[in-house]
Scaffold this motif. Structure first.
Motif, mmCIF file in Angstrom:
data_model
loop_
_atom_site.group_PDB
_atom_site.id
_atom_site.type_symbol
_atom_site.label_atom_id
_atom_site.label_comp_id
_atom_site.label_asym_id
_atom_site.label_seq_id
_atom_site.Cartn_x
_atom_site.Cartn_y
_atom_site.Cartn_z
ATOM 1 N N LYS A 12 6.267 -10.662 -4.433
ATOM 2 C CA LYS A 12 6.457 -11.506 -5.626
ATOM 3 C C LYS A 12 5.248 -12.376 -5.933
ATOM 4 N N SER A 13 4.189 -12.222 -5.157
ATOM 5 C CA SER A 13 3.025 -13.090 -5.345
ATOM 6 C C SER A 13 2.074 -12.525 -6.402
ATOM 7 N N PRO A 14 1.832 -13.272 -7.488
ATOM 8 C CA PRO A 14 0.857 -12.798 -8.479
ATOM 9 C C PRO A 14 -0.545 -12.707 -7.894
ATOM 10 N N TYR A 15 -0.820 -13.530 -6.883
ATOM 11 C CA TYR A 15 -2.145 -13.484 -6.248
ATOM 12 C C TYR A 15 -2.303 -12.182 -5.460
ATOM 13 N N TYR A 16 -1.213 -11.733 -4.842
ATOM 14 C CA TYR A 16 -1.270 -10.436 -4.154
ATOM 15 C C TYR A 16 -1.528 -9.326 -5.173
ATOM 16 N N TRP A 17 -0.835 -9.363 -6.317
ATOM 17 C CA TRP A 17 -0.975 -8.277 -7.298
ATOM 18 C C TRP A 17 -2.372 -8.229 -7.885
ATOM 19 N N ARG A 18 -2.988 -9.403 -8.014
ATOM 20 C CA ARG A 18 -4.382 -9.445 -8.462
ATOM 21 C C ARG A 18 -5.260 -8.561 -7.564
ATOM 22 N N VAL A 19 -5.047 -8.713 -6.264
ATOM 23 C CA VAL A 19 -5.838 -7.951 -5.285
ATOM 24 C C VAL A 19 -5.433 -6.474 -5.295
ATOM 25 N N ALA A 20 -4.123 -6.219 -5.333
ATOM 26 C CA ALA A 20 -3.637 -4.833 -5.308
ATOM 27 C C ALA A 20 -4.158 -4.069 -6.521
ATOM 28 N N TRP A 21 -4.093 -4.702 -7.707
ATOM 29 C CA TRP A 21 -4.567 -4.028 -8.921
ATOM 30 C C TRP A 21 -6.070 -3.770 -8.847
ATOM 31 N N THR A 22 -6.807 -4.703 -8.288
ATOM 32 C CA THR A 22 -8.260 -4.512 -8.160
ATOM 33 C C THR A 22 -8.551 -3.309 -7.258
ATOM 34 N N LEU A 23 -7.842 -3.216 -6.132
ATOM 35 C CA LEU A 23 -8.052 -2.082 -5.222
ATOM 36 C C LEU A 23 -7.655 -0.769 -5.895
ATOM 37 N N LYS A 24 -6.542 -0.796 -6.637
ATOM 38 C CA LYS A 24 -6.085 0.429 -7.316
ATOM 39 C C LYS A 24 -7.094 0.848 -8.396
ATOM 40 N N LEU A 25 -7.571 -0.149 -9.152
ATOM 41 C CA LEU A 25 -8.571 0.118 -10.188
ATOM 42 C C LEU A 25 -9.821 0.768 -9.598
ATOM 43 N N LYS A 26 -10.199 0.327 -8.424
ATOM 44 C CA LYS A 26 -11.405 0.848 -7.770
ATOM 45 C C LYS A 26 -11.124 2.116 -6.964
ATOM 46 N N GLY A 27 -9.842 2.473 -6.838
ATOM 47 C CA GLY A 27 -9.491 3.669 -6.080
ATOM 48 C C GLY A 27 -9.706 3.519 -4.585
ATOM 49 N N VAL A 28 -9.484 2.304 -4.092
ATOM 50 C CA VAL A 28 -9.651 2.052 -2.653
ATOM 51 C C VAL A 28 -8.269 2.066 -1.989
ATOM 52 N N PRO A 29 -8.031 3.031 -1.089
ATOM 53 C CA PRO A 29 -6.738 3.057 -0.419
ATOM 54 C C PRO A 29 -6.586 1.872 0.532
ATOM 55 N N PHE A 30 -5.363 1.362 0.654
ATOM 56 C CA PHE A 30 -5.153 0.231 1.552
ATOM 57 C C PHE A 30 -3.744 0.269 2.135
ATOM 58 N N GLU A 31 -3.636 -0.381 3.278
ATOM 59 C CA GLU A 31 -2.325 -0.528 3.911
ATOM 60 C C GLU A 31 -1.779 -1.891 3.517
ATOM 61 N N TYR A 32 -0.534 -1.898 3.070
ATOM 62 C CA TYR A 32 0.092 -3.152 2.639
ATOM 63 C C TYR A 32 0.968 -3.703 3.765
ATOM 64 N N ILE A 33 0.793 -4.964 4.057
ATOM 65 C CA ILE A 33 1.629 -5.612 5.077
ATOM 66 C C ILE A 33 2.368 -6.771 4.406
ATOM 67 N N GLU A 34 3.677 -6.614 4.272
ATOM 68 C CA GLU A 34 4.500 -7.646 3.619
ATOM 69 C C GLU A 34 4.707 -8.802 4.593
ATOM 70 N N GLU A 35 4.417 -10.008 4.119
ATOM 71 C CA GLU A 35 4.597 -11.203 4.939
ATOM 72 C C GLU A 35 5.866 -11.941 4.509
ATOM 73 N N ASP A 36 6.574 -12.461 5.495
ATOM 74 C CA ASP A 36 7.721 -13.328 5.234
ATOM 75 C C ASP A 36 7.192 -14.758 5.272
ATOM 76 N N LEU A 37 7.064 -15.361 4.095
ATOM 77 C CA LEU A 37 6.412 -16.673 4.041
ATOM 78 C C LEU A 37 7.293 -17.792 4.589
ATOM 79 N N SER A 38 8.577 -17.488 4.807
ATOM 80 C CA SER A 38 9.441 -18.496 5.439
ATOM 81 C C SER A 38 9.278 -18.455 6.965
#
Ligand SMILES: N[C@@H](CCC(=O)N[C@@H](CS)C(=O)NCC(=O)O)C(=O)O
Length: 108
Positions: A12-38
């Motif tokens: 739900k983090s817009p800051y995360y999506w900023r990064v994810a979209w940048t990586l997708k735009l550049k075609g850089v594969p990445f592993e996503y690790i979901e954090e529980d912020l609580s």
């Protein structure tokens, strides 16, 4: 060097999506690790001891924090992957950083 890219984020983090979209735009594969912020993981706190926030991008085993810094890192590191995100001229880059900060402070 471990060239794999990992991103610690939160769906739900817009800051995360900023990064994810940048990586997708550049075609850089990445592993996503979901954090529980609580209940932040020790890994997140080790990677971002100053703020303990997501996103954190890990490349070559080294963490980078702050979404706008991460975006610029991606743009510079994978500069041969399509069009650059940041403009070429220093004045235009300064303007891009100004509006990015505006979005951070006033929009998001
Ligand atoms: N300025 C940071 C903001 C990141 C941020 O606020 N992340 C939130 C999720 S949207 C977070 O991790 N919050 C946890 C906390 O405040 O402890 C960036 O651009 O990366």
């Amino acid at each position: 060097m471990d060239e794999r890219v990992k991103v610690h984020g939160m769906a739900k983090s817009p800051y995360y999506w900023r990064v994810a979209w940048t990586l997708k735009l550049k075609g850089v594969p990445f592993e996503y690790i979901e954090e529980d912020l609580s209940s932040k993981s020790q890994v997140l706190l080790r990677y971002n001891p100053v703020y303990g926030k997501v996103p954190v991008l890990v490349h070559g085993g080294k963490p980078i924090c702050e979404s706008s810094a991460i975006m610029e890192y991606i743009d510079e590191t994978w500069s041969d992957h399509g069009a650059p995100l940041m403009p070429g001229r220093p004045y235009d880059r300064a303007m891009a950083r100004f509006w990015t900060k505006f979005a951070d402070d006033k929009v998001i």
